[in-house]
Write a protein that holds these residues in place. Structure first.
Motif, PDB file in Angstrom:
ATOM      1  N   ALA A  48      29.937  25.087 -21.854  1.00  0.00           N
ATOM      2  CA  ALA A  48      28.530  25.218 -21.453  1.00  0.00           C
ATOM      3  C   ALA A  48      27.997  24.007 -20.706  1.00  0.00           C
ATOM      4  O   ALA A  48      26.985  24.111 -20.003  1.00  0.00           O
ATOM      5  N   ASP A  49      28.655  22.849 -20.848  1.00  0.00           N
ATOM      6  CA  ASP A  49      28.050  21.630 -20.299  1.00  0.00           C
ATOM      7  C   ASP A  49      29.044  20.745 -19.552  1.00  0.00           C
ATOM      8  O   ASP A  49      28.836  19.544 -19.439  1.00  0.00           O
ATOM      9  N   LEU A  50      30.107  21.341 -19.019  1.00  0.00           N
ATOM     10  CA  LEU A  50      31.111  20.518 -18.347  1.00  0.00           C
ATOM     11  C   LEU A  50      30.535  19.800 -17.129  1.00  0.00           C
ATOM     12  O   LEU A  50      30.944  18.678 -16.807  1.00  0.00           O
ATOM     13  N   GLU A  51      29.581  20.439 -16.451  1.00  0.00           N
ATOM     14  CA  GLU A  51      28.993  19.804 -15.255  1.00  0.00           C
ATOM     15  C   GLU A  51      28.277  18.506 -15.615  1.00  0.00           C
ATOM     16  O   GLU A  51      28.377  17.501 -14.892  1.00  0.00           O
ATOM     17  N   ASP A  52      27.541  18.525 -16.735  1.00  0.00           N
ATOM     18  CA  ASP A  52      26.857  17.306 -17.180  1.00  0.00           C
ATOM     19  C   ASP A  52      27.866  16.211 -17.503  1.00  0.00           C
ATOM     20  O   ASP A  52      27.642  15.033 -17.204  1.00  0.00           O
ATOM     21  N   ALA A  53      28.978  16.594 -18.125  1.00  0.00           N
ATOM     22  CA  ALA A  53      29.997  15.611 -18.493  1.00  0.00           C
ATOM     23  C   ALA A  53      30.639  14.991 -17.260  1.00  0.00           C
ATOM     24  O   ALA A  53      30.824  13.771 -17.191  1.00  0.00           O
ATOM     25  N   VAL A  54      30.975  15.831 -16.279  1.00  0.00           N
ATOM     26  CA  VAL A  54      31.581  15.319 -15.045  1.00  0.00           C
ATOM     27  C   VAL A  54      30.608  14.402 -14.307  1.00  0.00           C
ATOM     28  O   VAL A  54      30.981  13.330 -13.815  1.00  0.00           O
ATOM     29  N   ALA A  55      29.341  14.800 -14.267  1.00  0.00           N
ATOM     30  CA  ALA A  55      28.334  13.983 -13.588  1.00  0.00           C
ATOM     31  C   ALA A  55      28.187  12.617 -14.250  1.00  0.00           C
ATOM     32  O   ALA A  55      27.958  11.603 -13.582  1.00  0.00           O
ATOM     33  N   ALA A  56      28.332  12.587 -15.567  1.00  0.00           N
ATOM     34  CA  ALA A  56      28.187  11.326 -16.300  1.00  0.00           C
ATOM     35  C   ALA A  56      29.400  10.418 -16.140  1.00  0.00           C
ATOM     36  O   ALA A  56      29.296   9.200 -16.302  1.00  0.00           O
ATOM     37  N   GLY A  57      30.574  11.020 -15.861  1.00  0.00           N
ATOM     38  CA  GLY A  57      31.777  10.220 -15.684  1.00  0.00           C
ATOM     39  C   GLY A  57      32.918  10.545 -16.632  1.00  0.00           C
ATOM     40  O   GLY A  57      33.864   9.759 -16.750  1.00  0.00           O
ATOM     41  N   ALA A  58      32.856  11.685 -17.313  1.00  0.00           N
ATOM     42  CA  ALA A  58      33.944  12.064 -18.224  1.00  0.00           C
ATOM     43  C   ALA A  58      35.271  12.141 -17.462  1.00  0.00           C
ATOM     44  O   ALA A  58      35.315  12.602 -16.322  1.00  0.00           O
ATOM     45  N   ILE A  66      34.706  22.765 -12.063  1.00  0.00           N
ATOM     46  CA  ILE A  66      35.062  21.346 -12.150  1.00  0.00           C
ATOM     47  C   ILE A  66      35.076  20.724 -10.755  1.00  0.00           C
ATOM     48  O   ILE A  66      34.549  19.621 -10.540  1.00  0.00           O
ATOM     49  N   ALA A  67      35.668  21.441  -9.796  1.00  0.00           N
ATOM     50  CA  ALA A  67      35.746  20.925  -8.426  1.00  0.00           C
ATOM     51  C   ALA A  67      34.342  20.723  -7.839  1.00  0.00           C
ATOM     52  O   ALA A  67      34.066  19.706  -7.188  1.00  0.00           O
ATOM     53  N   ALA A  68      33.457  21.681  -8.086  1.00  0.00           N
ATOM     54  CA  ALA A  68      32.082  21.577  -7.570  1.00  0.00           C
ATOM     55  C   ALA A  68      31.338  20.418  -8.237  1.00  0.00           C
ATOM     56  O   ALA A  68      30.595  19.677  -7.579  1.00  0.00           O
ATOM     57  N   ALA A  69      31.556  20.253  -9.542  1.00  0.00           N
ATOM     58  CA  ALA A  69      30.898  19.157 -10.257  1.00  0.00           C
ATOM     59  C   ALA A  69      31.399  17.810  -9.762  1.00  0.00           C
ATOM     60  O   ALA A  69      30.617  16.859  -9.611  1.00  0.00           O
ATOM     61  N   CYS A  70      32.698  17.714  -9.491  1.00  0.00           N
ATOM     62  CA  CYS A  70      33.256  16.471  -8.950  1.00  0.00           C
ATOM     63  C   CYS A  70      32.674  16.172  -7.570  1.00  0.00           C
ATOM     64  O   CYS A  70      32.294  15.033  -7.276  1.00  0.00           O
ATOM     65  N   ALA A  71      32.593  17.200  -6.739  1.00  0.00           N
ATOM     66  CA  ALA A  71      32.039  17.013  -5.392  1.00  0.00           C
ATOM     67  C   ALA A  71      30.589  16.548  -5.467  1.00  0.00           C
ATOM     68  O   ALA A  71      30.177  15.627  -4.743  1.00  0.00           O
ATOM     69  N   ALA A  72      29.810  17.159  -6.364  1.00  0.00           N
ATOM     70  CA  ALA A  72      28.391  16.801  -6.496  1.00  0.00           C
ATOM     71  C   ALA A  72      28.218  15.373  -7.000  1.00  0.00           C
ATOM     72  O   ALA A  72      27.241  14.695  -6.654  1.00  0.00           O
ATOM     73  N   ALA A  73      29.182  14.913  -7.805  1.00  0.00           N
ATOM     74  CA  ALA A  73      29.092  13.568  -8.372  1.00  0.00           C
ATOM     75  C   ALA A  73      29.794  12.519  -7.504  1.00  0.00           C
ATOM     76  O   ALA A  73      29.807  11.337  -7.855  1.00  0.00           O
ATOM     77  N   GLY A  74      30.386  12.962  -6.392  1.00  0.00           N
ATOM     78  CA  GLY A  74      31.110  12.032  -5.544  1.00  0.00           C
ATOM     79  C   GLY A  74      32.384  11.515  -6.186  1.00  0.00           C
ATOM     80  O   GLY A  74      32.826  10.395  -5.935  1.00  0.00           O
ATOM     81  N   ARG A  75      33.000  12.358  -7.017  1.00  0.00           N
ATOM     82  CA  ARG A  75      34.235  11.975  -7.711  1.00  0.00           C
ATOM     83  C   ARG A  75      35.406  12.777  -7.157  1.00  0.00           C
ATOM     84  O   ARG A  75      35.233  13.871  -6.614  1.00  0.00           O
ATOM     85  N   ARG A  76      36.605  12.240  -7.333  1.00  0.00           N
ATOM     86  CA  ARG A  76      37.800  12.966  -6.921  1.00  0.00           C
ATOM     87  C   ARG A  76      38.167  13.987  -8.002  1.00  0.00           C
ATOM     88  O   ARG A  76      38.081  13.695  -9.194  1.00  0.00           O
TER      89      ARG A  76
END
Length: 239
Positions: free
Chosen positions: A212-222, A19-29
């Protein structure tokens, strides 16, 4: 129990890293994404261990499993989310322990939840389950209302006593135009959420993404991800 606690701790740490890596990649906190651990099929003892490890949000999809588990953990400061398809005959029970029902997809269910919430003297947060395999106002294969039906359902929730409109939820569809395209599906949900917030600005929750797809969700803005297998392990088969 010590062995199981260590297993859960390791799994949680790996999910947290993802989750932390996905947030960092998406520029989210990181604090903008809430982890909900889906504890279905697992015992109350696991819920207690998860609480020891810092988990405060848990989800269930079957009332017959959830009700006794919630009762067994009533002394813990947990937020319970109901995420399964909900029949109206189970509404009174669910309204007794859940803080959020994430699978609202029809007007009849809104009315039943309102009645039950008022009777229980509680306020329930509701998320509308959006079926992206039903682009019209019909229901999807895995439950949910089509995008065209969201506005009417949202207005009904907002007007109902005992209920609070929290936002939207989806499950990545297995059929239709978004099958196998999780990121596109979650992007679509976020678009629908933005439109919803024009009329209901407090409906900020976007619940999407699983193991399986939490990274996609975080990237989209979940704002919320629902993780089961990656934390608890492969589920035992139900007979």
């Amino acid at each position: 129990m010590t062995e199981r606690r260590a297993e859960l701790a390791g799994n949680l740490a790996r999910v947290e890293e993802r989750i932390a890596a996905a947030c960092a990649a998406a520029g989210r906190r990181r604090e903008d994404v809430t982890l909900i651990v889906v504890t279905k099929t697992y015992p109350a003892s696991d819920v207690r261990l998860l609480h020891e490890l810092g988990v405060r949000q848990v989800a269930e999809n079957r009332d017959q499993d959830a009700a006794p588990k919630a009762a067994a953990c009533a002394d813990l400061d947990l937020t319970w989310h109901f995420v399964g398809q909900l029949q109206t005959n189970k509404v009174r029970s669910v309204a007794g322990y859940a803080q959020f029902v994430q699978s609202v997809d029809r007007l009849k269910l809104v009315g039943a939840l309102s009645t039950a919430a008022v009777r229980a003297g509680r306020e329930l947060g509701l998320l509308l389950q959006v079926a992206l395999d039903a682009e019209a106002a019909g229901r999807g294969e895995r439950g949910g209302v089509g995008p065209d039906g969201v506005a009417e359902l949202a207005d009904a929730v907002a007007a109902a006593p005992g209920l609070r409109l929290g936002g939207l939820m989806t499950v990545a569809p297995l059929a239709g135009p978004y099958a196998g395209r999780q990121r596109a599906a979650f992007d679509r949900l976020v678009e629908i959420s933005a439109r919803l917030r024009l009329d209901h600005p407090a409906a900020t929750m976007v619940s999407a993404g699983m193991s399986a797809d939490l990274e996609d969700a975080v990237a989209a803005g979940a704002t919320h991800v629902r993780i089961g297998t990656a934390v608890l392990g492969v589920r035992p088969r139900l007979g």
